[in-house]
Design a protein around this motif. Structure first.
Motif, PDB file in Angstrom:
ATOM      1  N   ILE A 169       0.806  -1.206  -0.089  1.00 15.59           N
ATOM      2  CA  ILE A 169       0.039   0.189   0.012  1.00 15.59           C
ATOM      3  C   ILE A 169       0.819   1.098  -0.058  1.00 15.59           C
ATOM      4  CG2 ILE A 169      -1.642   1.468   1.311  1.00 15.59           C
ATOM      5  CD1 ILE A 169      -3.130  -1.342   2.336  1.00 15.59           C
ATOM      6  N   LEU A 170       1.920   1.387   0.830  1.00 16.10           N
ATOM      7  CA  LEU A 170       2.745   2.572   1.061  1.00 16.10           C
ATOM      8  C   LEU A 170       3.357   2.537  -0.232  1.00 16.10           C
ATOM      9  CD1 LEU A 170       3.797   2.244   4.674  1.00 16.10           C
ATOM     10  CD2 LEU A 170       2.265   3.878   3.497  1.00 16.10           C
ATOM     11  N   GLU A 171       4.224   1.634  -0.808  1.00 19.43           N
ATOM     12  CA  GLU A 171       4.891   1.791  -1.969  1.00 19.43           C
ATOM     13  C   GLU A 171       4.066   2.150  -3.266  1.00 19.43           C
ATOM     14  OE1 GLU A 171       8.328   1.807  -2.134  1.00 19.43           O
ATOM     15  OE2 GLU A 171       8.803   1.334  -0.186  1.00 19.43           O
ATOM     16  N   SER A 172       2.882   1.642  -3.224  1.00 18.28           N
ATOM     17  CA  SER A 172       2.058   1.960  -4.513  1.00 18.28           C
ATOM     18  C   SER A 172       1.604   3.260  -4.337  1.00 18.28           C
ATOM     19  CB  SER A 172       0.804   0.914  -4.690  1.00 18.28           C
ATOM     20  OG  SER A 172       1.506  -0.316  -4.651  1.00 18.28           O
ATOM     21  N   ALA A 173       1.202   3.723  -3.321  1.00 14.38           N
ATOM     22  CA  ALA A 173       0.718   5.154  -3.212  1.00 14.38           C
ATOM     23  C   ALA A 173       1.737   6.261  -3.359  1.00 14.38           C
ATOM     24  CB  ALA A 173       0.169   5.355  -1.956  1.00 14.38           C
ATOM     25  N   HIS A 174       2.807   5.863  -2.831  1.00 11.06           N
ATOM     26  CA  HIS A 174       4.128   6.865  -3.032  1.00 11.06           C
ATOM     27  C   HIS A 174       4.567   6.949  -4.695  1.00 11.06           C
ATOM     28  CE1 HIS A 174       8.747   7.609  -2.572  1.00 11.06           C
ATOM     29  NE2 HIS A 174       8.088   8.817  -2.139  1.00 11.06           N
ATOM     30  N   LEU A 175       4.542   5.815  -5.279  1.00 13.26           N
ATOM     31  CA  LEU A 175       4.854   5.789  -6.577  1.00 13.26           C
ATOM     32  C   LEU A 175       3.784   6.424  -7.282  1.00 13.26           C
ATOM     33  CD1 LEU A 175       6.932   5.137  -8.861  1.00 13.26           C
ATOM     34  CD2 LEU A 175       5.477   2.786  -9.175  1.00 13.26           C
ATOM     35  N   ILE A 176       2.392   6.476  -7.028  1.00 11.32           N
ATOM     36  CA  ILE A 176       1.374   7.028  -7.777  1.00 11.32           C
ATOM     37  C   ILE A 176       1.645   8.594  -7.844  1.00 11.32           C
ATOM     38  CG2 ILE A 176      -1.045   7.419  -7.757  1.00 11.32           C
ATOM     39  CD1 ILE A 176      -1.624   4.500  -7.223  1.00 11.32           C
TER      40      ILE A 176
END
Length: 170
Positions: free
Chosen positions: A67-74
């Motif tokens: 969740i954190l890595e995905s949101a950060h990349l978006i």
């Protein structure tokens, strides 16, 4: 912010990244949670449990990472799209680029997890090897051929392959 991370149609980033995160999660778990803005903000409070109520340490940690890595990349891709590229649609990231950037981010997180288990360097603050093994179990490339404790082996990658750029079928 909610719109950027979950619903934005200006770029396929959120759709591609959340699908990749879900696909990776479903390789080792049976149910992907519905992602809302509150899920992202409060993801450190998430706990995945067995049917008897006991916490699944590895799965809980993996879900938080995804969740954190995905949101950060978006968010990073959105900033590139609007600030660096000035909204020029010709320069927007393709779906393959987005997916490959996500794979790189997850593989870097795996690498950092492995490095953070070094008790000689980090002492008591080092991550527990067992926790890292449980987090990534079932997700590694050629995992059947890896030793039980693969932490110190070089070249360990998440078992999803990057997509080739368009026009290159080598």
């Amino acid at each position: 912010m909610d719109h950027i991370l979950l619903d934005c149609d200006a770029s396929p980033a959120s759709r591609v990244i959340w699908k990749a995160a879900k696909d990776l999660w479903l390789r080792c778990e049976s149910r992907w949670p519905e992602i809302h803005f509150g899920t992202i903000l409060g993801c450190n409070l998430i706990t995945v449990r067995y049917s008897d109520g006991k916490e699944m340490v590895g799965a809980t940690r993996l879900l938080k990472i995804l969740i954190l890595e995905s949101a950060h990349l978006i968010w990073k891709l959105r900033c590139e799209r609007t600030i660096k590229f000035g909204g020029d649609k010709e320069k927007y990231h393709s779906e393959n680029e987005i997916y490959n950037k996500w794979m790189h981010a997850i593989n870097m997180r795996l690498k950092f997890d492995r490095l953070l288990t070094d008790s000689m360097r980090y002492g008591k603050r080092a991550s527990k090897i067992d926790t890292v093994l449980k987090t990534w179990s079932g997700l590694l490339k050629d995992e059947d051929n890896l030793p039980d404790n693969w932490i110190r082996h070089a070249g360990i990658l998440v078992g999803m392959t990057p997509r080739p750029p368009p026009g290159r079928l080598r």
